[in-house]
Design a protein around this motif. Sequence first.
Motif, mmCIF file in Angstrom:
data_model
loop_
_atom_site.group_PDB
_atom_site.id
_atom_site.type_symbol
_atom_site.label_atom_id
_atom_site.label_comp_id
_atom_site.label_asym_id
_atom_site.label_seq_id
_atom_site.Cartn_x
_atom_site.Cartn_y
_atom_site.Cartn_z
ATOM 1 N N GLU A 1 0.785 -1.244 0.000
ATOM 2 C CA GLU A 1 0.000 0.000 0.000
ATOM 3 C C GLU A 1 0.813 1.286 0.000
ATOM 4 O O GLU A 1 0.303 2.340 -0.371
ATOM 5 C CB GLU A 1 -0.983 0.008 1.163
ATOM 6 N N PHE A 2 2.069 1.268 0.447
ATOM 7 C CA PHE A 2 2.835 2.516 0.510
ATOM 8 C C PHE A 2 3.878 2.608 -0.596
ATOM 9 O O PHE A 2 4.778 3.450 -0.545
ATOM 10 C CB PHE A 2 3.493 2.673 1.886
ATOM 11 N N GLU A 3 3.752 1.738 -1.590
ATOM 12 C CA GLU A 3 4.687 1.759 -2.715
ATOM 13 C C GLU A 3 4.603 3.112 -3.416
ATOM 14 O O GLU A 3 3.515 3.678 -3.558
ATOM 15 C CB GLU A 3 4.301 0.642 -3.694
ATOM 16 N N GLN A 4 5.722 3.654 -3.817
ATOM 17 C CA GLN A 4 5.711 4.928 -4.521
ATOM 18 C C GLN A 4 6.942 5.097 -5.382
ATOM 19 O O GLN A 4 7.979 4.509 -5.116
ATOM 20 C CB GLN A 4 5.590 6.092 -3.544
ATOM 21 N N ASN A 5 6.781 5.891 -6.419
ATOM 22 C CA ASN A 5 7.868 6.107 -7.357
ATOM 23 C C ASN A 5 7.739 7.524 -7.912
ATOM 24 O O ASN A 5 6.749 7.852 -8.562
ATOM 25 C CB ASN A 5 7.773 5.081 -8.491
ATOM 26 N N TRP A 6 8.694 8.352 -7.598
ATOM 27 C CA TRP A 6 8.599 9.764 -8.032
ATOM 28 C C TRP A 6 9.656 10.088 -9.054
ATOM 29 O O TRP A 6 10.030 11.234 -9.216
ATOM 30 C CB TRP A 6 8.703 10.687 -6.805
ATOM 31 N N LYS A 7 10.146 9.058 -9.764
ATOM 32 C CA LYS A 7 11.159 9.319 -10.786
ATOM 33 C C LYS A 7 10.492 9.656 -12.109
ATOM 34 O O LYS A 7 10.888 9.171 -13.153
ATOM 35 C CB LYS A 7 12.069 8.098 -10.940
ATOM 36 N N LEU A 8 9.452 10.492 -12.031
ATOM 37 C CA LEU A 8 8.758 10.910 -13.241
ATOM 38 C C LEU A 8 9.720 11.763 -14.069
ATOM 39 O O LEU A 8 10.220 12.775 -13.578
ATOM 40 C CB LEU A 8 7.515 11.724 -12.854
#
Lengths: 226, 414
Positions: A80-87
């Motif tokens: 649930e807390f997976e995230q990726n901000w390498k946009l």
Amino acid sequence: MEANGREAVEEPLPPGAPPPARAPGIAGLSAPGRVTASAALAAVALTACAHLAAVFLHVAPANTLSKRHAGAVDAWIYPEFEQNWKLFAPNPLQQNIAVEARAQVRTRDGGLVTEAWRDLSAEDGAAIRHSLLPSHTRQNELRRAWDFFTASHDEEDRPVGERGGLSEQYLKRIALNRLRAARPGDGGEIVRIQLRSATRAVAAPVWSDEETDTRTYHRELSWWTV
Amino acid sequence: MVDGVRRARAAAGRALARATGEALGPYQSAVVRIGFATTWLCFLLREFPHRHELYGPDGPWSWELAQKLVGSNHAFTVLLWSDSALWFEAVYALSVAASALLALGWRTRAVSVVFAAGVLSLQNRSVFMGDGGDNVIHLMAMYLVLTRCAQVWSLDARRARRHGSASAGAAGPVLWGALGAVFAFGTVTGRLGHGWVAAFAALWVVCAVWWMVDRYEPRSEARAVLDVLANTVHNAGMLVIAAEVCLIYATAGWYKVQGSRWQDGTALYYPLGLDYFSPWPELSSLLAGSGTLVMLLTYGTVAVQVAFPFTVFQRRVKNVLLAVMVLEHAGIAVLLGLPFFSMAMIAADAVFLPTAFLLWLGARAAGARSGLARRLGRSRPDGPAGAGLPPQRAPGGTAGPGPGPPPSDARAAG
């Protein structure tokens, strides 16, 4: 003080119910209340810090600490807390990857006809163009399905793990939906489909002296039986 | 020495009083709530015609495929409880309703749980349909459950003003019973994981305790303890939300610094040439035509993203960067065709907006409301401030929520 004064005018307390003269926060509680609140404060503070530390280690590049605690961090973060901000980072995507599909059709007289390639991504592009609110079905569905496929397959298009199989079925269903949607009623029955990607680099800017190879490169998958 | 120790102790006491005595940032938490609820509501309404393709049992990411993936990653989604189209429609409709009610701040704690469950259910059902915007909403939906985000600008706050308590009325217990029934069903049939059973059970019990104490012993010690606990959790939640925003910008910025295209000042040119991210090709090529402009925007983006986390303690610089980022996201919304991603990021940025600006915004909104009402010729039963917009009540006024707790009866439930 001024704000409190205004408050009193706007919200007269019900008659006969003077506000309790408690100090704000923990200090205003009795001994058992203080113990409860202090324990809760410690637990909440620790949880918040642990959560933020885990998120930090999850989004930071692999490092000494994140490698050492990989198991604990992953157990907390996923799913649930997976995230990726390498946009668009470290570099933005610099090529258009179009997904094209074609069908092999059994006609009414029993013959097999291989139809022409259809550029499904171009159809997405046309739907996105001049739209203030592009739909996820146009912007993400096919694009991310192809990413999913390439990420879960090796160079020879062999599936890697269970996800490889899932991504094949997903891509197949998307392509079939779209091929079928644009077909005439008596156009025959689709027996097999084939997909390929057409990758073309975005040309270097006119104001730069760079040269870019803007030829189209294809990656053709094998035929899939429907 | 002794004086220094005494001062340090006094400061620690004040910090403790603030961290446990008040729910900090009432306007910021409210605007984050309204922002995310509205973003998800607009998204669900926009995708309404495509809802089956995105999340329905017969979409391209079929129910069976989703079940296999969720079977391995154990993500939360009630959409896999049944493959019937009716269940899917009900979950979608409930998500729409929860988003609208959360934006309005009605029975906020309970509705925020339904909202989060809806967001997680839909997104985890079809995880490959989402993008960065969905990711932010996913996280914030969970964090919002922890906060007392309906202290202002909410129907709960209005009810508290009119009836003395946000718990007033019969809707609370009815909602509690209905949600309890769904929760019990999910638990008994083994559809919920252990962690979720524990989390929902805790929320369900706490809501009941809160309601009973608030209704029958509003001036008691127990009520004060609950208030302190709620403040503590709220403040931790706000800290996590603020830190999450900083982490987003920090990673986005620091990974960019390593990229050759961000270094040579051409990075922004390339997305403008991607077919999936150029809904206005004329506009994109106009911008892409100027090397200087692309270079300035490229460097500006990196500078702002890298700098932001370090400026949160410097109010003036932070506010300038905040304005720049909101403008940049507004530009991204149109130029790259990512309106919901941009809306979500602006809603997240809003946690750092200064209280004075939010008060001004609230007053403008209230003015627009009463102006509209006058033009429609309706009488206004709730005074000039309007239903969802209580009078300006922030202690402190300009510099963020100041010292001194707002009166407890103005608080939203739990």
